[in-house]
Design an enzyme around this catalytic site. Structure first.
Site, PDB file in Angstrom:
ATOM      1  CG  HIS A  92      52.278 -11.743 -26.378  1.00  0.00           C
ATOM      2  ND1 HIS A  92      52.301 -12.881 -25.613  1.00  0.00           N
ATOM      3  CD2 HIS A  92      51.369 -10.906 -25.791  1.00  0.00           C
ATOM      4  CE1 HIS A  92      51.455 -12.736 -24.601  1.00  0.00           C
ATOM      5  NE2 HIS A  92      50.880 -11.552 -24.693  1.00  0.00           N
ATOM      6  CB  CYS A 128      52.689 -10.215 -22.327  1.00  0.00           C
ATOM      7  SG  CYS A 128      51.264 -10.728 -21.352  1.00  0.00           S
ATOM      8  CG  ASN A 155      48.193 -13.621 -23.009  1.00  0.00           C
ATOM      9  OD1 ASN A 155      49.360 -13.970 -22.860  1.00  0.00           O
ATOM     10  ND2 ASN A 155      47.816 -12.357 -22.976  1.00  0.00           N
TER      11      ASN A 155
HETATM   12  O1  UT7 Z   1      49.084  -9.968 -23.146  1.00  0.00           O
HETATM   13  C1  UT7 Z   1      49.137  -8.639 -22.765  1.00  0.00           C
HETATM   14  C2  UT7 Z   1      48.455  -7.784 -23.744  1.00  0.00           C
HETATM   15  N1  UT7 Z   1      47.016  -7.980 -23.664  1.00  0.00           N
HETATM   16  C3  UT7 Z   1      46.286  -7.713 -24.711  1.00  0.00           C
HETATM   17  O2  UT7 Z   1      46.802  -7.357 -25.735  1.00  0.00           O
HETATM   18  C4  UT7 Z   1      44.779  -7.771 -24.542  1.00  0.00           C
HETATM   19  C5  UT7 Z   1      44.158  -6.654 -25.324  1.00  0.00           C
HETATM   20  N2  UT7 Z   1      42.709  -6.575 -25.201  1.00  0.00           N
HETATM   21  C6  UT7 Z   1      41.880  -7.503 -25.732  1.00  0.00           C
HETATM   22  O3  UT7 Z   1      42.336  -8.498 -26.267  1.00  0.00           O
HETATM   23  C7  UT7 Z   1      40.410  -7.225 -25.730  1.00  0.00           C
HETATM   24  O4  UT7 Z   1      40.186  -5.887 -25.324  1.00  0.00           O
HETATM   25  C8  UT7 Z   1      39.608  -8.188 -24.786  1.00  0.00           C
HETATM   26  C9  UT7 Z   1      39.584  -9.578 -25.376  1.00  0.00           C
HETATM   27  C10 UT7 Z   1      40.238  -8.201 -23.406  1.00  0.00           C
HETATM   28  C11 UT7 Z   1      38.167  -7.701 -24.667  1.00  0.00           C
HETATM   29  O5  UT7 Z   1      37.569  -7.621 -25.952  1.00  0.00           O
HETATM   30  P1  UT7 Z   1      36.742  -6.320 -26.364  1.00  0.00           P
HETATM   31  O6  UT7 Z   1      36.244  -6.546 -27.710  1.00  0.00           O
HETATM   32  O7  UT7 Z   1      37.658  -5.137 -26.143  1.00  0.00           O
HETATM   33  O8  UT7 Z   1      35.542  -6.357 -25.356  1.00  0.00           O
HETATM   34  P2  UT7 Z   1      35.106  -5.252 -24.273  1.00  0.00           P
HETATM   35  O9  UT7 Z   1      36.048  -5.208 -23.141  1.00  0.00           O
HETATM   36  O10 UT7 Z   1      34.788  -3.991 -24.984  1.00  0.00           O
HETATM   37  O11 UT7 Z   1      33.737  -5.869 -23.747  1.00  0.00           O
HETATM   38  C12 UT7 Z   1      32.576  -5.960 -24.606  1.00  0.00           C
HETATM   39  C13 UT7 Z   1      31.429  -6.565 -23.829  1.00  0.00           C
HETATM   40  C14 UT7 Z   1      31.191  -5.908 -22.475  1.00  0.00           C
HETATM   41  O12 UT7 Z   1      29.794  -5.853 -22.265  1.00  0.00           O
HETATM   42  P3  UT7 Z   1      28.950  -4.496 -22.508  1.00  0.00           P
HETATM   43  O13 UT7 Z   1      29.584  -3.490 -21.588  1.00  0.00           O
HETATM   44  O14 UT7 Z   1      29.156  -4.187 -23.942  1.00  0.00           O
HETATM   45  O15 UT7 Z   1      27.576  -4.900 -22.143  1.00  0.00           O
HETATM   46  C15 UT7 Z   1      31.810  -6.859 -21.497  1.00  0.00           C
HETATM   47  O16 UT7 Z   1      31.218  -6.804 -20.225  1.00  0.00           O
HETATM   48  O17 UT7 Z   1      31.728  -7.952 -23.539  1.00  0.00           O
HETATM   49  C16 UT7 Z   1      31.529  -8.187 -22.152  1.00  0.00           C
HETATM   50  N3  UT7 Z   1      32.449  -9.235 -21.741  1.00  0.00           N
HETATM   51  C17 UT7 Z   1      32.166 -10.539 -21.815  1.00  0.00           C
HETATM   52  N4  UT7 Z   1      31.069 -11.189 -22.226  1.00  0.00           N
HETATM   53  C18 UT7 Z   1      31.102 -12.538 -22.185  1.00  0.00           C
HETATM   54  C19 UT7 Z   1      33.714  -9.093 -21.263  1.00  0.00           C
HETATM   55  N5  UT7 Z   1      34.253 -10.300 -21.018  1.00  0.00           N
HETATM   56  C20 UT7 Z   1      33.307 -11.213 -21.358  1.00  0.00           C
HETATM   57  C21 UT7 Z   1      33.268 -12.617 -21.339  1.00  0.00           C
HETATM   58  N6  UT7 Z   1      32.169 -13.247 -21.771  1.00  0.00           N
HETATM   59  N7  UT7 Z   1      34.326 -13.364 -20.929  1.00  0.00           N
END
Ligand code: UT7
Length: 349
Positions: free
Chosen positions: A276, A143, A306
């Protein structure tokens, strides 16, 4: 300009100003700056909404919007490879700059999803544009690829090795996503963006400075677990989202401060943040840190998701095309991606 297949490029940069008058009249060797003479973009026609994705994977529109700000993404059709999209974005950037193939000394494509292991996507683009001289190569910095490519092109122009450089970000992440993995497949989209850089006056508009970083110790928090050379594993994108998020917030803040300090500028001097586009929450945090009102932060993640190395030039082309970014504005770009790689670029448009 016509592409080699006879089609005319779509100029997605309507309404923008012409390049500065000093562009192309460089002084002595070394006393030049890389001027953003033209910008261009290409997005696949197929748009997939969050609601459509929720029919095939266990997710909801509400979750995706709340956690990322993404509402839809463009996904490539079978013929829309990285080189196909890059060629169209590049042709639009050349048209916007009023440049022809003869002005192109170098082509740099930032991509992690090349058509083939080799030749480089940039060489395919060179042939499609009808450019028969100069040099062309790809950069793989995930990225951060566009910022890396911009820094590389800037170095070639400053040293006099090239006077006209196409810098392109083009990605088809839809081909490396695991469409059963809801934690990654909802986050990405396909597309390409390009800029044409021209050697210009050292004291005029252009790239003021670029700042690149990498830390391979974090290589496993965002990677593709395979490659063209791995017959056993074609590869899927894997991400520890929360760890990447934490790294992004701290490292991007430092990269932005580094760029301003290097030029003796402060947050108050920045006219536009063109970040980005990974997550709206990260983008909002960066805008807030700079004290920029939301309308000074170019946001496309809601519509493009993204697009990795393509996200910054796509955002740039949109904001130049609709007249928001004007000649003389100070534009700050920043990105973080797999590697980890990250960096920033400060540009007087
Ligand atoms: O481009 C390169 C750089 N990339 C980035 O900068 C990405 C950085 N990271 C992020 O943007 C965020 O961490 C994400 C968008 C990837 C994830 O958001 P988050 O707020 O960190 O969510 P999380 O990973 O902590 O997941 C929270 C919950 C989990 O469930 P439990 O364990 O709390 O029950 C996940 O399983 O959300 C669940 N989850 C989803 N639920 C519905 C994860 N993906 C999904 C989904 N739909 N697509």
């Amino acid at each position: 300009m016509l592409l080699r297949d006879g089609s005319a490029p779509s100029d997605q940069t309507r309404g923008s100003d012409a390049a500065p008058a000093d562009a192309g009249k460089a002084g002595a060797r070394g006393a030049v700056r890389a001027v953003l003479a033209g910008v261009g973009a290409y997005l696949p026609a197929r748009v997939v909404t969050n609601a459509a994705l929720a029919e095939t994977v266990d997710t909801t529109d509400a979750w995706i919007v709340e956690r990322t700000g993404i509402r839809q993404r463009h996904l490539a059709g079978p013929e829309e490879t990285a080189s196909f999209m890059a060629t169209r974005a590049a042709a639009a950037a050349l048209a916007h700059a009023g440049a022809g193939a003869a002005e192109v000394d170098a082509i740099i494509v930032a991509t992690s999803t090349p058509d083939e292991a080799f030749p480089a996507t940039a060489v395919r683009v060179q042939a499609a544009l009808g450019v028969t001289r100069g040099f062309a190569f790809d950069i793989a910095a995930a990225c951060s690829g566009f910022v890396y490519a911009l820094a590389t092109a800037d170095a070639f122009i400053r040293t006099g090795a090239a006077r006209g450089v196409l810098v392109i970000g083009s990605e088809v992440y839809s081909r490396i996503l695991n469409w059963q993995d809801r934690t990654t497949c909802v986050l990405f989209g396909d597309g390409a963006g390009a800029v044409f850089l021209r050697a210009g006056d050292a004291h005029g508009a252009g790239i003021l400075s670029t700042h690149l970083h990498a830390d391979g110790r974090h290589g496993d928090i965002l990677h593709v677990d395979g490659a063209v050379g791995r017959r056993d594993r074609p590869g899927h994108l894997m991400m520890k989202g929360q760890e990447v998020f934490r790294q992004a917030v701290t490292k991007l803040a430092a990269a932005v401060d580094e760029a301003l300090a290097a030029n003796g500028l402060t947050h108050a001097d920045v006219d536009w943040l063109v970040p980005h586009q990974a997550n709206r929450r990260i983008i909002d945090a960066m805008g807030k840190r700079l004290g920029l009102p939301a309308e000074r932060v170019v946001l496309t993640v809601d519509r493009h998701a993204n697009t990795s190395a393509a996200s910054i030039p796509l955002a740039l082309a949109e904001a130049v095309g609709d007249g928001r970014i004007k000649r003389g504005d100070l534009v700050l770009m920043e990105a973080l991606g797999g590697g980890l790689t990250w960096g920033s670029a400060l540009v007087r448009y």
